[in-house]
Design a protein around this motif. Structure first.
Motif, PDB file in Angstrom:
ATOM      1  N   VAL A 177       0.634  -1.029   0.099  1.00  0.00           N
ATOM      2  CA  VAL A 177      -0.112  -0.037   0.094  1.00  0.00           C
ATOM      3  C   VAL A 177       0.841   1.419   0.011  1.00  0.00           C
ATOM      4  O   VAL A 177       1.652   1.461   0.888  1.00  0.00           O
ATOM      5  N   ASP A 178       0.916   2.118  -1.091  1.00  0.00           N
ATOM      6  CA  ASP A 178       1.656   3.351  -1.159  1.00  0.00           C
ATOM      7  C   ASP A 178       0.503   4.499  -0.959  1.00  0.00           C
ATOM      8  O   ASP A 178      -0.220   4.555  -1.645  1.00  0.00           O
ATOM      9  N   MET A 179       1.056   5.413  -0.045  1.00  0.00           N
ATOM     10  CA  MET A 179      -0.001   6.368   0.493  1.00  0.00           C
ATOM     11  C   MET A 179       1.011   7.726   0.457  1.00  0.00           C
ATOM     12  O   MET A 179       2.332   7.521   0.901  1.00  0.00           O
ATOM     13  N   THR A 227       5.929  10.143   2.085  1.00  0.00           N
ATOM     14  CA  THR A 227       5.439   8.772   1.498  1.00  0.00           C
ATOM     15  C   THR A 227       5.449   7.676   2.854  1.00  0.00           C
ATOM     16  O   THR A 227       6.606   7.403   3.242  1.00  0.00           O
ATOM     17  N   LEU A 228       4.399   6.966   2.736  1.00  0.00           N
ATOM     18  CA  LEU A 228       4.212   5.793   3.520  1.00  0.00           C
ATOM     19  C   LEU A 228       3.854   4.467   2.595  1.00  0.00           C
ATOM     20  O   LEU A 228       3.100   4.459   1.803  1.00  0.00           O
ATOM     21  N   ARG A 229       4.700   3.421   2.876  1.00  0.00           N
ATOM     22  CA  ARG A 229       4.744   2.222   2.184  1.00  0.00           C
ATOM     23  C   ARG A 229       4.577   1.202   3.165  1.00  0.00           C
ATOM     24  O   ARG A 229       5.352   1.012   4.235  1.00  0.00           O
ATOM     25  N   VAL A 230       3.466   0.256   3.025  1.00  0.00           N
ATOM     26  CA  VAL A 230       3.316  -0.766   4.051  1.00  0.00           C
ATOM     27  C   VAL A 230       2.807  -2.005   3.163  1.00  0.00           C
ATOM     28  O   VAL A 230       2.092  -1.982   2.478  1.00  0.00           O
ATOM     29  N   TRP A 231       3.025  -3.315   3.729  1.00  0.00           N
ATOM     30  CA  TRP A 231       3.011  -4.498   2.997  1.00  0.00           C
ATOM     31  C   TRP A 231       1.743  -5.058   3.831  1.00  0.00           C
ATOM     32  O   TRP A 231       1.582  -4.995   5.191  1.00  0.00           O
ATOM     33  N   VAL A 232       0.738  -5.682   2.992  1.00  0.00           N
ATOM     34  CA  VAL A 232      -0.587  -6.286   3.623  1.00  0.00           C
ATOM     35  C   VAL A 232      -0.760  -7.454   2.930  1.00  0.00           C
ATOM     36  O   VAL A 232      -0.212  -7.872   1.770  1.00  0.00           O
ATOM     37  N   LYS A 233      -1.825  -8.450   3.397  1.00  0.00           N
ATOM     38  CA  LYS A 233      -2.277  -9.299   2.841  1.00  0.00           C
ATOM     39  C   LYS A 233      -3.033  -8.939   1.453  1.00  0.00           C
ATOM     40  O   LYS A 233      -3.836  -8.011   1.789  1.00  0.00           O
TER      41      LYS A 233
END
Length: 270
Positions: A177-179, A227-233
């Motif tokens: 998820v890129d925000m 910039t925020l980048r997180v990994w998710v299912k």
């Protein structure tokens, strides 16, 4: 030998000849139908074809049945005395005419076979192709059925799919998820980064590995962009996306982090 005796003998000969041909044809039809059914069932049940898609296996069964019955018809025609060479010529001519008339349909069939064999996506995957995004509901020989997020059903010809770029959002287990978030120049960078990171780490559906990433990414005219980048299912993508938007807004308000509007300074000289 009288006239009637000659006619009777000729009729008997004809009946014997034709009767024998009809008997042979009947035996050929009986054995051919049984063989076609056995072969079709074997294609459907053989472990050799276990890895094939269900739709592709069904197509193979239909194809095998058509080929066997076509050969059976030619054999029966040969038994009863029909000129098979002429029959083959007629069938070939009809095949060419049908092929020319159904070029588009045949290209869709070829595309369907490629989709079923290569598996760029499966039923239930969320894909984007030919400018259409949605969940795949069915893959046929001629077309693929896609349901859009607003519940519209779209039928896409397979020929156009195989010639287009296919984006499969469900193929991998995880997605990123890129925000981006904006904050005023008067707010310390470290404070904004810590606030964003805290919100991201506190979300239960955000994966810890790979770890969340937060950095200052742009100096805009009226704000600093982070910039925020997180990994998710993959299944949690949109839940996390909307949750972070809401929670980040609340966190900025609690920390008094301003989100400035675009502004312009105008200087007037007398």
């Amino acid at each position: 030998m009288g006239f009637f005796d000659s006619m009777a003998q000729a009729a008997a000969t004809f009946v014997m000849t034709v009767g024998l041909q009809l008997l042979e044809a009947a035996v050929a039809v009986f054995l051919g139908v049984r063989f076609a059914r056995w072969l079709t069932k074997w294609v459907g049940d053989a472990k050799f074809f276990d890895k094939l898609d269900t739709n592709l296996r069904g197509f193979l069964q239909s194809s095998v049945s058509i080929v066997v019955y076509t050969l059976l018809i030619m054999i029966v025609c040969g038994i009863i005395g029909v000129d098979t060479a002429s029959l083959i010529t007629v069938l070939a001519s009809c095949g060419v005419a049908v092929g020319l008339a159904m070029q588009g349909a045949l290209s869709n069939v070829a595309g369907g076979l490629m989709l079923l064999a290569l598996h760029p996506f499966h039923v239930g995957d969320y894909v984007e192709v030919t400018g259409i995004g949605g969940t795949v509901k069915g893959i046929g020989l001629f077309s693929t059925i896609i349901n859009t997020p607003d519940n519209k059903t779209i039928t896409v010809p397979n020929g156009s799919i195989t010639s287009a770029t296919i984006t499969n959002f469900s193929n991998n287990g995880n997605r990123r998820v890129d925000m981006t978030f904006s904050a005023g120049y008067d707010v310390p960078v470290q404070v904004v980064k810590e606030t964003i990171m805290t919100v991201a780490q506190n979300h239960k559906k955000v994966l810890r590995d790979p770890a969340p990433f937060v950095r200052l990414s742009k100096q805009d005219n009226s704000a600093l962009v982070y910039t925020l980048r997180v990994w998710v299912k993959t299944a949690d993508y949109w839940d996390v996306h909307f949750d972070l938007l809401e929670e980040m807004t609340k966190a900025f308000q609690n920390k008094n982090i301003t989100i400035p509007y675009p502004q312009m300074d105008v200087h007037l000289d007398k």
